[in-house]
Design a protein around this motif. Structure first.
Motif, mmCIF file in Angstrom:
data_model
loop_
_atom_site.group_PDB
_atom_site.id
_atom_site.type_symbol
_atom_site.label_atom_id
_atom_site.label_comp_id
_atom_site.label_asym_id
_atom_site.label_seq_id
_atom_site.Cartn_x
_atom_site.Cartn_y
_atom_site.Cartn_z
ATOM 1 N N LEU A 105 127.499 5.876 45.843
ATOM 2 C CA LEU A 105 126.400 6.771 45.493
ATOM 3 C C LEU A 105 126.913 8.199 45.362
ATOM 4 O O LEU A 105 127.546 8.723 46.283
ATOM 5 N N PRO A 106 126.666 8.859 44.215
ATOM 6 C CA PRO A 106 127.187 10.217 44.025
ATOM 7 C C PRO A 106 126.397 11.247 44.816
ATOM 8 O O PRO A 106 125.177 11.132 44.969
ATOM 9 N N LEU A 107 127.107 12.257 45.316
ATOM 10 C CA LEU A 107 126.451 13.372 45.993
ATOM 11 C C LEU A 107 125.803 14.288 44.952
ATOM 12 O O LEU A 107 126.416 14.599 43.934
ATOM 13 N N THR A 108 124.580 14.721 45.204
ATOM 14 C CA THR A 108 123.852 15.519 44.219
ATOM 15 C C THR A 108 123.961 17.014 44.443
ATOM 16 O O THR A 108 123.623 17.786 43.550
ATOM 17 N N ASP A 109 124.437 17.450 45.602
ATOM 18 C CA ASP A 109 124.361 18.882 45.888
ATOM 19 C C ASP A 109 125.648 19.489 46.432
ATOM 20 O O ASP A 109 125.663 20.653 46.799
ATOM 21 N N ASP A 115 114.861 7.818 48.741
ATOM 22 C CA ASP A 115 114.315 7.004 47.666
ATOM 23 C C ASP A 115 113.281 7.847 46.931
ATOM 24 O O ASP A 115 112.157 8.000 47.386
ATOM 25 N N ILE A 116 113.676 8.437 45.792
ATOM 26 C CA ILE A 116 112.807 9.356 45.049
ATOM 27 C C ILE A 116 112.147 8.587 43.922
ATOM 28 O O ILE A 116 112.770 8.272 42.911
ATOM 29 N N ARG A 117 110.868 8.298 44.090
ATOM 30 C CA ARG A 117 110.157 7.540 43.067
ATOM 31 C C ARG A 117 109.328 8.427 42.159
ATOM 32 O O ARG A 117 108.877 7.992 41.111
ATOM 33 N N GLY A 118 109.085 9.670 42.576
ATOM 34 C CA GLY A 118 108.296 10.567 41.743
ATOM 35 C C GLY A 118 109.087 11.038 40.535
ATOM 36 O O GLY A 118 110.298 11.214 40.595
ATOM 37 N N ARG A 119 108.432 11.272 39.410
ATOM 38 C CA ARG A 119 109.081 11.754 38.205
ATOM 39 C C ARG A 119 108.722 13.217 37.997
ATOM 40 O O ARG A 119 107.688 13.695 38.426
ATOM 41 N N GLY A 120 109.588 13.908 37.278
ATOM 42 C CA GLY A 120 109.365 15.308 37.031
ATOM 43 C C GLY A 120 108.371 15.573 35.916
ATOM 44 O O GLY A 120 108.044 16.712 35.646
ATOM 45 N N GLY A 121 107.880 14.567 35.227
ATOM 46 C CA GLY A 121 106.961 14.776 34.112
ATOM 47 C C GLY A 121 106.627 13.444 33.474
ATOM 48 O O GLY A 121 107.025 12.383 33.952
ATOM 49 N N PRO A 122 105.879 13.468 32.374
ATOM 50 C CA PRO A 122 105.512 12.223 31.709
ATOM 51 C C PRO A 122 106.739 11.517 31.134
ATOM 52 O O PRO A 122 107.709 12.157 30.734
ATOM 53 N N ARG A 123 106.685 10.204 31.115
ATOM 54 C CA ARG A 123 107.797 9.418 30.593
ATOM 55 C C ARG A 123 107.856 9.565 29.075
ATOM 56 O O ARG A 123 106.854 9.334 28.381
ATOM 57 N N PRO A 124 109.000 9.938 28.518
ATOM 58 C CA PRO A 124 109.084 10.088 27.066
ATOM 59 C C PRO A 124 108.994 8.735 26.369
ATOM 60 O O PRO A 124 109.393 7.705 26.916
ATOM 61 N N ARG A 178 120.658 6.932 34.750
ATOM 62 C CA ARG A 178 119.417 7.597 35.131
ATOM 63 C C ARG A 178 119.653 8.522 36.329
ATOM 64 O O ARG A 178 119.140 9.648 36.376
ATOM 65 N N ARG A 179 120.437 8.065 37.308
ATOM 66 C CA ARG A 179 120.726 8.903 38.473
ATOM 67 C C ARG A 179 121.514 10.148 38.076
ATOM 68 O O ARG A 179 121.228 11.258 38.515
ATOM 69 N N ASN A 180 122.532 9.944 37.218
ATOM 70 C CA ASN A 180 123.400 11.066 36.861
ATOM 71 C C ASN A 180 122.692 12.074 35.954
ATOM 72 O O ASN A 180 123.034 13.260 35.962
ATOM 73 N N ASN A 181 121.724 11.611 35.168
ATOM 74 C CA ASN A 181 121.042 12.508 34.237
ATOM 75 C C ASN A 181 119.909 13.292 34.892
ATOM 76 O O ASN A 181 119.449 14.285 34.332
ATOM 77 N N ARG A 182 119.451 12.849 36.039
ATOM 78 C CA ARG A 182 118.344 13.543 36.697
ATOM 79 C C ARG A 182 118.842 14.861 37.314
ATOM 80 O O ARG A 182 119.897 14.899 37.941
ATOM 81 N N GLN A 239 120.413 32.028 39.563
ATOM 82 C CA GLN A 239 120.720 33.369 40.067
ATOM 83 C C GLN A 239 121.322 33.327 41.475
ATOM 84 O O GLN A 239 120.936 34.067 42.372
ATOM 85 N N GLY A 240 122.259 32.395 41.664
ATOM 86 C CA GLY A 240 122.976 32.302 42.927
ATOM 87 C C GLY A 240 122.265 31.550 44.027
ATOM 88 O O GLY A 240 122.799 31.418 45.124
ATOM 89 N N ARG A 241 121.063 31.014 43.760
ATOM 90 C CA ARG A 241 120.315 30.266 44.773
ATOM 91 C C ARG A 241 120.102 28.841 44.313
ATOM 92 O O ARG A 241 119.800 28.584 43.135
ATOM 93 N N LEU A 242 120.263 27.887 45.239
ATOM 94 C CA LEU A 242 120.041 26.478 44.926
ATOM 95 C C LEU A 242 118.549 26.179 44.995
ATOM 96 O O LEU A 242 117.926 26.292 46.049
ATOM 97 N N VAL A 243 117.959 25.790 43.852
ATOM 98 C CA VAL A 243 116.524 25.568 43.740
ATOM 99 C C VAL A 243 116.263 24.073 43.526
ATOM 100 O O VAL A 243 116.911 23.429 42.702
ATOM 101 N N ARG A 244 115.289 23.521 44.284
ATOM 102 C CA ARG A 244 114.919 22.115 44.152
ATOM 103 C C ARG A 244 113.504 21.938 43.599
ATOM 104 O O ARG A 244 113.118 20.822 43.274
ATOM 105 N N ASN A 245 112.742 23.007 43.509
ATOM 106 C CA ASN A 245 111.392 22.910 42.981
ATOM 107 C C ASN A 245 111.439 22.557 41.492
ATOM 108 O O ASN A 245 112.025 23.284 40.686
ATOM 109 N N GLN A 246 110.801 21.417 41.117
ATOM 110 C CA GLN A 246 110.900 20.935 39.745
ATOM 111 C C GLN A 246 110.256 21.887 38.747
ATOM 112 O O GLN A 246 110.738 22.037 37.621
ATOM 113 N N ALA A 247 109.161 22.540 39.127
ATOM 114 C CA ALA A 247 108.501 23.478 38.211
ATOM 115 C C ALA A 247 109.416 24.654 37.898
ATOM 116 O O ALA A 247 109.532 25.085 36.741
ATOM 117 N N ARG A 248 110.089 25.193 38.925
ATOM 118 C CA ARG A 248 111.004 26.314 38.707
ATOM 119 C C ARG A 248 112.226 25.898 37.894
ATOM 120 O O ARG A 248 112.728 26.653 37.063
#
Length: 429
Positions: A146-150, A199-208, A335-339, A346-355
């Motif tokens: 499993l790849p590290l994301t951060d 286990d992240i099941r939520g999506r960031g937006g509608p499925r294309p 899918r994991r690698n593209n998410r 600006q030098g800060r690690l942001v996880r909020n999907q809207a931002r």
């Protein structure tokens, strides 16, 4: 599930567990330390995971059981890798044995004290022999790292940095949890970063929208497309394609959205019929029913294979035998690698999907923003003028045969266009 390494405890009491876990709904197993060296501890919520068996080694601790939420039989193995090359081989052989003994989906986690790639260790120029052996063991066991994301490394000492802590799961695990992510926690006073599996099941937006090749295996698909196309009436071709996505989504939901459930139902029906035959209940109706179920199963197996082959977009798809599991694994990894779970803004690690969405949109708006530039035309003497014959040849519209030849020359099932339709849909419809 919580795994702790180097507990340095020869014995662990219920009081110790209570201080770590915080409530009484907990079960645990441990491997005692040798003096002040080593020690392994696994803790879990007994309402979530029910233990059936436990196996212990000097440098590993394995519990076998079932996740109650989805009735998933699996095993967790906490590993504390050895330092010497020979001792590492012994640990890997023991892990291979215990995985073969359990014969269920496995999750190996912990400090393997070994790397898999050159990039896993700062300043390394080539893989050492022990790392090559570890890589071969992971491949032979058909495990997914499993790849590290951060972050890039998990162990730090002075100027030395390595990724020796990891989570390895087999393909059955990925199939059950396709959206699992691995990230690092705060290191604190330790040399190691804790690893957190989510286990992240939520999506960031509608499925294309995306056209699927498996649709063409359904006997009513082409007729449905032709009928819907007629109802759209006259209009620009691209606008009609865009309008067609809505009925295609509805048709897919009605006919293909429950592919796994249908296969499971057919397999269960076949099993029940086999039980009847084993009990001596057999007639022409039973045989006809069994043959029909086998045909249905075969049809849905083919659809599943086509679906995951397309989702994987594997370069080797043409030359490989039918291997749905392989294509599923490749598609899940893509899918994991593209998410984008986190982004440095600006030098800060942001996880909020809207931002994150706002930052990406702003970046590309700025990148493609048109600035004023002096416009120089072809009549300004920079380009030679073409003659009348060449001019007329450039203005001739391509023939239907030329358009068809260009379309048919494209790969059918590779990446779709921005409208979601791939060339296979255009060719067949």
């Amino acid at each position: 599930m919580l795994g702790l390494l180097e507990t340095k405890r020869e014995d662990i009491s219920k009081y110790d567990i209570g201080r770590i876990w915080g409530n009484s709904s907990v079960d645990w197993e441990f491997v005692e330390s040798v003096g002040a060296a080593g020690g392994l501890l696994l803790l879990w919520d007994d309402n979530v995971f029910q233990k059936r068996n436990c196996y212990k080694g000097e440098r590993w601790l394995c519990i076998e059981g079932v996740l109650t939420k989805n009735n998933f039989q699996c095993a967790y193995c906490l590993v504390y890798g050895a330092h010497g090359r020979v001792a590492k081989r012994v640990v890997w052989e023991e892990l291979s044995y215990i995985a073969g003994l359990c014969q269920i989906p496995f999750c190996f986690m912990g400090d393997f004290n070994e790397i898999l790639q050159i990039e896993d260790r700062k300043g390394l120029q080539s893989l050492p022999g022990s790392a090559e052996e570890f890589k071969s063991w992971v491949q032979d066991m058909q495990l997914v790292d499993l790849p590290l994301t951060d972050r890039k490394f998990t162990w730090f000492r002075g100027q030395s940095c390595s990724r020796i802590d990891r989570v390895l799961v087999n393909i059955e695990w990925v199939e059950e949890f396709p959206d699992i992510r691995l990230k690092g926690g705060p290191r604190g006073l330790s040399d190691h970063c804790p690893l957190i599996v989510e286990d992240i099941r939520g999506r960031g937006g509608p499925r294309p929208f995306r056209s699927l090749d498996s649709w063409f295996t359904h006997e009513d698909f082409l007729r449905m497309v032709k009928n819907e196309w007629r109802t759209l009436g006259e209009g620009p071709f691209l606008e009609k394609l865009k309008a067609l996505t809505l009925p295609l989504r509805q048709w897919h939901k009605a006919n293909f959205s429950d592919m796994e459930n249908r296969l499971t139902q057919f397999e269960e029906e076949i099993r029940k019929l086999d039980e009847k035959v084993s009990e001596g209940i057999y007639d022409d109706t039973t045989e006809a029913r069994r043959k029909a179920l086998v045909r249905f199963c075969e049809k849905w197996y083919i659809r599943k294979e086509i679906h995951w082959k397309q989702m994987s977009r594997s370069k080797h798809a043409r030359d490989m035998d039918r291997n749905t599991r392989y294509f599923h694994h490749i598609a899940s990894a893509r899918r994991r690698n593209n998410r984008i779970d986190a982004l440095m803004i600006q030098g800060r690690l942001v996880r909020n999907q809207a931002r994150i969405k706002h930052a990406i949109r702003g970046f590309y708006k700025e990148l493609y923003r048109q600035e004023y530039v002096p416009r120089i035309g072809v009549r300004d003497g920079l380009l030679p003028q073409i003659d009348v014959v060449e001019s007329e040849a450039l203005e001739v519209l391509p023939s239907a045969e030329e358009i068809k030849e260009a379309v048919w020359d494209c790969e059918s099932s590779k990446a779709p266009g921005s409208d979601g339709y791939n060339m296979n849909f255009i060719k067949k419809c």
